[in-house]
Scaffold this active site. Structure first.
Site: not given
Length: 441
Positions: A115-116, A118, A207
């Site tokens: 999950n890079p 953002y 999220f």
């Protein structure tokens, strides 16, 4: 998740301002791994690893792969890496402290998963990822897909594609915005030319309540061939449902076609971009730096006009009041943007997922700023066959026909549309065609 781990995650979130992927999503992503290529283990990487959620997910769901593979976690935060190196995970995982985007990897990988981060990199308080200008310049030089206000997750995707072996797999959970925004047009072309792309639409709930982000899971296989394959699916009720498949995708924007949107396109002979030139208002920095513009509650004389913004625009109505605090002499309006002095259509686009367009006819020729678009009628021969007046176009753009079209074709991907998407809104050529569209509702 064990209570101890949950408590640790909470502490890390507070300390480093991080968002963690829900465990059931981690598990779902891990189960997308094509294990046939990894019978001997292979080399696996989790970039921007945080607490190594995804490598831990492999240990939890595919213990044989966790045991056989060579595992790496790269994390920029030095304190977090120090913690990880003292943890039990360090017995198996090689943790490295580095800026992944500038990291020079000594090897290629069979699998990259994670999950890079953002966000748009900047030192400005408006943006979450604080990056000094000199580092941002390095990013721009390093990444061929960097374009406009680029979001770092796009650079993470490019870097990861580069670091994959032929046949290697990339699995990321990222915002859905790369599907349609102009800033990602180079990234889409890169993906189309480098392999097979599966996009799994996840929506806006992943999220929440911490972040309101529309996300997708990108499942990419690096395989260079002449025919690029794009698959768009949706994840709901614990299953993956196919939406569409494009056999020769060239990097075009990715939309959710439905029977309604397809029929509307068939009826409408034109798009907005065929009939109108589209311009955008000056941004706030441009307004602030213009010596012809002043900011005050009350203008010094009656020959000043207020500069309007999106709050002044309603459906088929403009509120000619100063809501910005900026003023300019009427004679100087032409020096801001020449098209301000021509009667035209102004368009603002409403909240994500609702598809509502706010359009009005600007007859008084006031100046504007911010995310307001200006439609100036083209003067070409072929649009003589287009018989709707500007007033009728305004009513059509404000109609439920357009709201339904935008909601279905873009879902909840973005908060508002850009110039490219406004250009692509279908327009009926006459009242009869409009009535045919209305009957689709």
């Amino acid at each position: 998740m064990e209570k101890a781990n949950l408590s640790l995650h909470t502490e890390i979130k507070k300390a480093f301002g991080m968002f963690f992927t829900p465990e059931h999503i981690v598990d779902f992503m891990v189960m997308l791994i094509e294990t046939k290529r990894l019978k001997k283990g292979g080399v696996i990487l989790e970039p921007a690893c945080g607490l190594a959620q995804f490598l831990s997910g492999i240990r939890r769901n595919l213990p044989w792969l966790y045991k056989k593979a060579t595992l790496f976690g790269v994390e920029i935060n030095e304190k977090l890496v120090d913690y990880l190196k003292k943890s039990e995970l360090a017995k198996k995982i090689n943790f490295l402290q580095a800026d992944y985007l500038l990291w020079e990897s000594p090897k290629l990988f069979d699998l990259i998963i994670g999950n890079p981060p953002y966000g748009i990199p900047s030192i400005s308080s408006h943006y979450p990822i604080k990056v000094p200008p000199q580092v941002k310049e390095k990013y721009k030089k390093e990444f061929q897909t960097w374009h406009g206000k680029y979001n770092v997750y796009g650079a993470f995707i490019e870097k990861s594609i580069r670091l994959l072996k032929e046949g290697g797999q990339l699995i990321f959970i990222v915002p859905a915005s790369f599907m349609v925004l102009d800033e990602f047009k180079k990234l889409r072309i890169l993906m189309a030319t480098q392999g097979k792309t599966q996009i799994i639409y996840m929506g806006t709930q992943i999220f929440k309540p911490e972040a309101d982000i529309c996300t997708v899971i990108l499942n990419f296989i690096k395989t260079r061939n002449e025919n690029s394959l794009l698959t768009l699916s949706e994840y709901k009720n614990m299953k993956i449902y196919l939406i569409k498949k494009l056999e020769n995708w060239q990097g075009e924007i990715i939309t959710f076609d439905t029977p309604y949107t397809r029929k509307m396109k068939e009826i409408c002979e034109y798009n907005v971009g065929d009939i109108y030139e589209i311009r955008i208002s000056p941004r706030t920095p441009e307004i602030k730096s213009n010596p012809l513009i002043i900011k005050c509650e009350t203008p010094p004389s009656h020959d000043f006009l207020p500069i309007l913004n999106g709050r002044n625009l309603k459906q088929d109505r403009i509120i000619y009041k100063n809501l910005t605090g900026f003023w300019v002499r009427k004679k100087n309006v032409v020096n801001i943007k020449t098209f301000f002095t021509i009667p035209h259509i102004v368009v603002g686009l409403g909240f994500r997922g609702k598809g509502k367009v706010a359009a009005a006819l600007e007859k008084k020729c006031y100046p504007w700023m911010g995310d307001v678009y200006h439609l100036i009628r083209k003067k070409t021969f072929f649009i003589n066959r287009f018989s709707l007046t500007d007033e009728e176009v305004v009513k059509f753009l404000n109609s439920e026909c357009v709201a339904k079209y935008i909601k279905e074709i873009y879902r909840e991907i973005i908060y508002h549309l850009n110039i490219t998407q406004i250009k692509s809104i279908p327009l009926p050529s006459n009242k009869e065609k409009w009535e045919a569209v209305r009957k689709l509702l």
